[in-house]
Scaffold this active site. Structure first.
Site, PDB file in Angstrom:
ATOM      1  N   TYR A   2      18.564 -34.244 -60.483  1.00  0.00           N
ATOM      2  CA  TYR A   2      18.687 -34.213 -59.018  1.00  0.00           C
ATOM      3  C   TYR A   2      19.102 -35.594 -58.495  1.00  0.00           C
ATOM      4  CZ  TYR A   2      16.906 -33.717 -54.174  1.00  0.00           C
ATOM      5  OH  TYR A   2      16.746 -33.695 -52.811  1.00  0.00           O
TER       6      TYR A   2
ATOM      7  N   ASP B  21      28.225 -18.327 -51.023  1.00  0.00           N
ATOM      8  CA  ASP B  21      27.874 -19.146 -52.177  1.00  0.00           C
ATOM      9  C   ASP B  21      28.836 -20.328 -52.123  1.00  0.00           C
ATOM     10  OD1 ASP B  21      27.656 -20.382 -54.591  1.00  0.00           O
ATOM     11  OD2 ASP B  21      27.901 -18.577 -55.809  1.00  0.00           O
TER      12      ASP B  21
ATOM     13  N   GLY C 189      23.486 -23.359 -46.186  1.00  0.00           N
ATOM     14  CA  GLY C 189      22.082 -23.468 -46.615  1.00  0.00           C
ATOM     15  C   GLY C 189      21.155 -23.294 -45.425  1.00  0.00           C
TER      16      GLY C 189
ATOM     17  N   LYS D  48      22.493 -36.872 -56.652  1.00  0.00           N
ATOM     18  CA  LYS D  48      22.479 -37.490 -55.319  1.00  0.00           C
ATOM     19  C   LYS D  48      23.247 -38.814 -55.341  1.00  0.00           C
ATOM     20  CE  LYS D  48      20.290 -34.450 -52.842  1.00  0.00           C
ATOM     21  NZ  LYS D  48      21.070 -33.625 -51.911  1.00  0.00           N
TER      22      LYS D  48
ATOM     23  N   GLY E 153      17.292 -22.481 -45.664  1.00  0.00           N
ATOM     24  CA  GLY E 153      16.418 -23.395 -46.386  1.00  0.00           C
ATOM     25  C   GLY E 153      15.506 -24.197 -45.477  1.00  0.00           C
ATOM     26  N   GLN E 154      14.782 -25.145 -46.095  1.00  0.00           N
ATOM     27  CA  GLN E 154      13.760 -25.911 -45.366  1.00  0.00           C
ATOM     28  C   GLN E 154      14.384 -26.745 -44.249  1.00  0.00           C
ATOM     29  OE1 GLN E 154      11.976 -29.273 -47.240  1.00  0.00           O
ATOM     30  NE2 GLN E 154      10.101 -29.145 -46.064  1.00  0.00           N
TER      31      GLN E 154
ATOM     32  N   ASP F 155      24.411 -18.839 -45.828  1.00  0.00           N
ATOM     33  CA  ASP F 155      23.468 -19.053 -46.931  1.00  0.00           C
ATOM     34  C   ASP F 155      23.815 -18.084 -48.047  1.00  0.00           C
ATOM     35  OD1 ASP F 155      20.481 -20.558 -46.969  1.00  0.00           O
ATOM     36  OD2 ASP F 155      20.745 -18.992 -48.483  1.00  0.00           O
ATOM     37  N   ILE F 156      23.372 -18.403 -49.262  1.00  0.00           N
ATOM     38  CA  ILE F 156      23.616 -17.500 -50.396  1.00  0.00           C
ATOM     39  C   ILE F 156      22.681 -16.294 -50.315  1.00  0.00           C
ATOM     40  CG2 ILE F 156      21.978 -18.617 -51.985  1.00  0.00           C
ATOM     41  CD1 ILE F 156      24.191 -18.297 -54.159  1.00  0.00           C
ATOM     42  N   ARG F 157      21.568 -16.447 -49.573  1.00  0.00           N
ATOM     43  CA  ARG F 157      20.594 -15.353 -49.447  1.00  0.00           C
ATOM     44  C   ARG F 157      20.759 -14.647 -48.114  1.00  0.00           C
ATOM     45  NH1 ARG F 157      15.429 -18.677 -49.694  1.00  0.00           N
ATOM     46  NH2 ARG F 157      16.907 -20.161 -48.862  1.00  0.00           N
TER      47      ARG F 157
END
Ligand code: AKB
Length: 315
Positions: free
Chosen positions: A145, A55, A11, A149, A14-15, A37-39
């Protein structure tokens, strides 16, 4: 963390991922930290060191990367955030749980010794105390979510106790950063507001004026994550996830702080479905255990964070 470690960040686009990746590479060396990352990454991330498309739901692909780089530590950050997961509950559960279980089981099977996974204030729920919420209280999340968690925290503890995997975790509040935009959380307003303040001096907030939530500036969050991971294992007493706290504020309070720098700034409020999510979460957190076990303390207060955010975004 020993400097012979090989680290995988899942990831990394991401942020949290993009900033944690830079901090880890700075600390341990570019070639020791593999981004995934997946992207497809942007140019900056692509040029900054080794990158693998991944992924996390594809367990064989994950295991190929672990073997290829002889990974010893994983930071698993890929997840669907609260607001998006509420609109796609089954996909949210599938990604958040399936990804974590793949990481935990592959780590045990392939000799990865240490895992970091972020939990969230979303793991608390309607019957949790909302002020100064303690480490150990009733937890009854009612978002997909939050449910993922809380279940994830249980799995982390299970893999620590039953499989001897050194899993560590933090219950992140809303994270505020200027480098990468968040992707679909309930606390995202506290980032959007800065872009609107600079562009049009007005912001319409999707939460009510008095909705108080725990928040943290990203430099504190990154430093805290590194400090947790560098703490000797014997001092880590919480293997579900640590309460992790910095500041808390309402939309009205952050707007007042912005007005000190941009006097003409105005805000109005049009609460949507995210209001109910926010109201099921704590307003402030008690992080005594993190302070005691690994000396956690935050550095940025609201005004310092606002000033720094505005300066960086303007640039
Ligand atoms: C969200 O709003 O979904 C996240 C979180 C608090 O975990 N920022």
């Amino acid at each position: 963390m020993p400097h012979t470690d090989m680290i995988l960040v899942i990831g990394a686009n991401g942020q949290i991922g993009s900033e944690l990746l830079a901090a880890l590479r700075n600390e341990y060396g570019i070639d020791k930290v593999i981004a995934s990352d997946i992207r497809t990454p942007g140019k900056e991330l692509n040029d900054s060191g080794p990158f693998e498309l991944l992924d996390v739901l594809d367990k064989s692909a994950l295991e190929r990367i672990i073997r290829r780089y002889r990974i010893t530590t994983i930071y698993h950050l890929a997840a669907m955030l609260s607001a998006i997961a509420e609109n796609k509950p089954l996909s949210g559960w599938h990604l958040n749980m399936g990804g974590l279980l793949n990481v935990l089981q592959s780590s045990v099977d392939l000799g990865v010794s240490r895992v970091f996974w972020p939990s969230s204030i979303a793991a608390f729920g309607l019957h949790s105390p909302r002020q100064n919420t303690d480490q150990w209280v009733v937890m009854d999340p009612n978002t997909v979510y939050g449910i993922s968690k809380l279940a994830g925290e249980g799995w982390c503890n299970y893999y620590f106790e039953k499989k001897n995997l050194d899993v560590r975790s933090l219950r992140f509040p809303g994270l505020i950063s200027y480098k990468t935009l968040p992707g679909g959380g309930t606390t995202d307003y506290a980032i959007d507001i800065f872009y609107h303040a600079l562009k049009s001096k007005h912001y319409t907030c999707f939460l009510r004026a008095d909705t108080r939530l725990p928040m943290m500036y990203m430099p504190d969050a990154i430093r805290g994550t590194l400090e947790l991971m560098q703490t000797p294992a014997g001092k880590i007493n919480i293997r579900t996830s640590y309460n992790f706290s910095a500041i808390n504020f309402t939309p009205e309070e952050i707007a007042s702080s912005i007005k000190k720098v941009i006097p003409g700034f105005s805000i109005d409020y049009k609460p949507d479905f995210r209001q109910a999510i926010a109201e099921s979460w704590p307003e402030s957190m008690n992080d005594t255990q993190a302070r005691a076990d690994w000396n956690w303390h935050s550095e940025y207060d609201l005004d310092a964070m606002v000033k720094d955010m505005l300066q960086h975004i303007e640039r």
